[in-house]
Design an enzyme around this catalytic site. Structure first.
Site, short mmCIF file in Angstrom:
data_model
loop_
_atom_site.label_atom_id
_atom_site.label_comp_id
_atom_site.label_asym_id
_atom_site.label_seq_id
_atom_site.Cartn_x
_atom_site.Cartn_y
_atom_site.Cartn_z
CD GLU A 86 1.86 -7.73 7.08
OE1 GLU A 86 0.88 -8.02 6.35
OE2 GLU A 86 3.03 -8.03 6.77
CG HIS A 128 3.09 -5.07 2.18
ND1 HIS A 128 3.06 -4.62 3.48
CD2 HIS A 128 2.80 -6.40 2.24
CE1 HIS A 128 2.75 -5.63 4.30
NE2 HIS A 128 2.58 -6.72 3.57
CG HIS A 173 -1.10 -9.32 1.25
ND1 HIS A 173 -1.88 -9.35 2.40
CD2 HIS A 173 0.17 -9.22 1.69
CE1 HIS A 173 -1.10 -9.28 3.46
NE2 HIS A 173 0.15 -9.20 3.06
CD GLU A 174 3.31 -9.47 -0.46
OE1 GLU A 174 3.92 -8.47 -0.01
OE2 GLU A 174 3.04 -10.46 0.24
#
Length: 497
Positions: free
Chosen positions: A295, A269, A265-266
């Site tokens: 996001e 980003h 997930h990160e």
């Protein structure tokens, strides 16, 4: 020649450099700073924010903006967009006194440090006075920005995270989701119950092995370790700067699945930050386009790609080898069903894709009530538990699993939460458009090749930064404005198909 515009670029480059320094200091505070440094760090961050505010609000800034706008015809498309963003920042900055900026920053640093203990001890009463300070100061800042922009208090705060975003639009989208979700959750649970039992790989899973696996998959996705690193924090996040991206996760030696998805997930980003246009670094137009787009990039990587059957079939042997796993629990199909298991749970960051929007809707409702004065902080724990029961049929056993679980409010991020679900819907729409545009994207993922997807994202999202507003960016990339039906169709295909 437009003489005022270069002066503004120089000033805002200095502002960006100071903001970058604050970002790295904040990462250090969350990841490796000893607790004894918290008071000094709070003062440092407050002073940097005060200096940044002073630079934005220098007496001649307004005149420079007006002069540059009067000769806007001398500017190219990117420069005009940069000037637009500069004015937007200036309007909001001049609305808030510098002393108030510093007070709020210091209150947030103090509250964040205290939150770490309060969360561990499930003691909301301990942190409530500090959170009250943050809330009161946030209201004061929000009201000042509201008066300057003509927005409601909540929308003025939302605009900091979602430029141009409005709660009236969110209410419509979330209203549709609230209609869709209860019935769909029941259908997904029924479909899941008819499938073979999901097997959990047995640990322990040493942290060092989990980190090695995470870094292996990060590199496959395109993360550049020459310009970034992976660390541990109490709450996973992505920080730093594009040339030095800092991402964190947290590990559980009994269950590697959550920590790994936190890493992925990160990484989404981080790839967005790295993909921003280098020629517009340290200018407002070169920054990421709000948090729903940010996001969308993390959720596209984590949810759309890394929880897909295609990705798991490729990654399963890598996971199995990382932990010397044996038996049917390590089969790709079992791991896929494990990563798409629907289980109403208390913790947002561990929530499955289907129930996750309920977590966000709850926080959105609560923060609006608290900001509008329709609910007191004393009522928050009970209101949180009641909301979880109403939306997901579960009640947190303590405030650790309830209103203390997220960092955001304690760190001053009010108006942020709706961007998570807006991002999830945007991610579904972008991934569908990407696959329509390039039929090789999904087969390439099955080979462990993410370059076609990242190329499409670079051209359509990352490289555009803030050249346009989010609705226009999404429409150009996908051919339509944000449509909840695309997200709903994705959920039906994955969980009922």
């Amino acid at each position: 020649m437009n003489a005022a515009y270069p002066t503004l670029e120089t000033r805002f480059r200095r502002i960006a450099l100071l903001a970058e320094a604050a970002g790295v200091l904040h990462w250090d505070m969350a990841a490796i700073m000893p607790e004894g440094g918290s008071a000094a760090r709070g003062e440092q961050l407050a002073e940097i924010k005060a200096v940044v505010h002073g630079l934005k609000t220098e007496p001649d800034t307004g005149d420079l903006i007006a002069d540059a706008e009067a000769r806007a015809g001398d500017l190219d498309e990117w420069q005009q967009a940069n000037l637009r963003e500069i004015r937007h920042q200036w309007i909001k900055a001049t609305a808030v006194p510098e002393a108030l900026v510093a007070r709020l920053s210091l209150a947030c640093s103090t509250c964040e440090t205290a939150w770490r203990h309060a969360r561990a001890e499930a003691d909301f009463a301990r942190i409530k006075p500090m959170l009250q300070d943050v809330l009161d100061l946030t209201r004061e800042v929000g009201q000042a920005k509201a008066e300057a922009t003509g927005l409601s208090l909540y929308d003025a705060l939302l605009d900091d995270y979602e430029p141009g975003g409005r709660s009236a639009d969110i209410d419509v989208v979330f209203g549709e989701l609230e209609t869709f979700l209860p019935g769909f959750i029941a259908e997904a649970l029924d479909a899941q119950a008819r499938r073979p039992e999901i097997l959990m790989p047995q640990g322990p899973f040493p942290v060092e092995k989990q980190k090695e696996l995470g870094e292996h998959l990060m590199a496959a996705l395109g993360f550049d370790f020459h310009h970034g690193r992976l660390d541990v924090s109490l709450h996973p996040f992505c920080g730093g700067i594009p040339e030095d991206v800092r991402i964190t996760t947290r590990y559980d030696e009994a269950d590697f699945t959550s920590g790994l998805m936190g890493v992925l997930h990160e990484t989404g980003h981080a790839l967005y930050e790295r993909g921003l246009p280098e020629q517009w670094r340290r200018q407002p137009v070169g920054e990421a386009l709000g948090m729903s787009i940010h996001e969308s990039q993390s959720l596209l990587v984590e949810m759309q790609v890394c929880r897909s059957r295609t990705f798991i079939q490729w990654a399963a042997p890598i996971m199995r080898e990382a932990f010397a796993g044996q038996g049917p629990a390590w089969d790709a199909e079992n791991l896929y069903r494990l990563y798409t298991r629907v289980t109403p749970d208390f913790i947002r960051v561990d929530a499955d894709e289907v129930t996750y929007p309920a977590h966000v809707i709850l926080r959105y409702r609560l923060e609006r009530k608290l900001l509008d004065g329709d609910m007191k902080l004393d009522e928050l724990p009970t209101a949180w538990n009641d909301g979880m029961n109403a939306l997901l049929g579960i009640t947190p056993p303590s405030d650790r699993e309830g209103c203390l679980q997220d960092l955001h409010w304690y760190d001053g991020a009010w108006g942020y939460f709706p961007t998570y679900t807006l991002g999830a819907m945007t991610a579904a729409q972008l991934y569908a458009a990407a696959r329509d545009a390039d039929a090789d994207i999904e087969p390439a993922i099955g080979r462990g090749d993410f370059a076609p997807l990242m190329s499409w994202l670079g051209q359509n999202i990352h490289g555009n930064a803030r050249l346009m507003h989010a609705p226009e960016l999404l429409t150009r990339a996908t051919g339509r404005p944000l449509d909840p039906k695309v997200f709903e169709a994705h959920l039906r295909e994955r969980y009922l198909g």
